[in-house]
Design an enzyme around this catalytic site. Sequence first.
Site, PDB file in Angstrom:
ATOM      1  CB  SER A  15      -0.596   0.284   1.190  1.00 24.09           C
ATOM      2  OG  SER A  15      -1.994  -0.685   0.648  1.00 24.09           O
ATOM      3  NE  ARG A  38       1.251   5.346   9.674  1.00 25.28           N
ATOM      4  CZ  ARG A  38       0.912   4.097   9.656  1.00 25.28           C
ATOM      5  NH1 ARG A  38      -0.223   3.758  10.207  1.00 25.28           N
ATOM      6  NH2 ARG A  38       1.706   3.372  10.014  1.00 25.28           N
ATOM      7  CG  HIS A  41      -2.726   3.182   4.611  1.00 25.22           C
ATOM      8  ND1 HIS A  41      -2.947   3.040   5.501  1.00 25.22           N
ATOM      9  CD2 HIS A  41      -2.763   2.244   3.705  1.00 25.22           C
ATOM     10  CE1 HIS A  41      -3.374   1.618   5.341  1.00 25.22           C
ATOM     11  NE2 HIS A  41      -2.861   0.918   4.233  1.00 25.22           N
TER      12      HIS A  41
END
Lengths: 206, 206
Positions: A15, A38, A41
């Site tokens: 990812s 992040r 994500h």
Amino acid sequence: MTEYIKDGAEIYRQSFATIRAESDLTRFPEDVAKVVVRMIHACGMTDLPNDVAFSPGVVRNARAALQAGAPILCDANMVASGVTRRRLPKDNEVLCHLQDPRTPSRAKEIGNTRSAAALELLQDRFEGAVIAIGNAPTALFHLIDLIEAGAPRPAAILGIPVGFIGAAESKEALAATDLEHLVVHGRRGGSAMTAAAINAIASEEE
Amino acid sequence: MTEYIKDGAEIYRQSFATIRAESDLTRFPEDVAKVVVRMIHACGMTDLPNDVAFSPGVVRNARAALQAGAPILCDANMVASGVTRRRLPKDNEVLCHLQDPRTPSRAKEIGNTRSAAALELLQDRFEGAVIAIGNAPTALFHLIDLIEAGAPRPAAILGIPVGFIGAAESKEALAATDLEHLVVHGRRGGSAMTAAAINAIASEEE
């Protein structure tokens, strides 16, 4: 039966590699870039960096505060719920006062939302804290007003409320202050992205 | 001090009016449209409807299940945390087994993520339940496999995991089943959108 990757660590690795391959992170210092990765994500959108604005010291300041044991003050239970406790350097307190019994009456007194009142009830914890606003523009507006009126200054503010009424304006107001901040301009934002930012700040481990 | 709207009910009203003015909801039946409106409200993106797919009975079935007292089974604590308890018609249970002490060992046994194992541990509650997947594609893939292997059938599945590895594929797999479902195709999704969908299904009050 569909074949799919079942190894959590491998899913994370692939990812983050996809995010770094598809996102333009060039304008961010490395500590901010890791936070933005992040956040991407958590929302699945590689164009998010276009809307991110920040003060250069925000991640450094917020991280130092957490390492010194500062609390994380949240405007929504979902933000608090999304903070991964094992990533916190000092088992830091993660506080949201929405369910505090004083919140509804305080909201009436100040003529504002419960989210704004709940954050105000944490005012004696503002000093050096990390404040994470992932839901309510009113909480962010009220926070800025409280600090301008003399409330203690937090170490950093993540201003990532979501929505159609006041969200964009509240983030512009925060970005115009001299407070250490990170915002996602426009309507996008939310508790998942905000908790992801806290999780990235809390630990450098990807 | 910036002027801003401080009345929560008025913020909701104006938000929903903006969403309905800017979104194309024409292809949705009215019960699904109300769910999509609340999902847009949770993410700030009026183009979300383009990615929504559903089976025609999904909202009707899920709502009837909640009114009959069915539990809501979640793949992530953030989803569970985002469910507004006062909207639930029967004080329904909202369950997530990620913190269950059996989860890590079960994950090892089945060679899958903790999210997938945690959902499997709720298998004896699948019958007639509303299942809300807002985070982990592995949980959704595993859920479909369990049902294909004979696990009890839920009343409806909200398949809204987010991310880069498996998210899009897991939602395609769900949409290809004969299970009552609502998905957001592609990479977008997440706990806020998923909890918003549950909140819209739980009560018709906007």
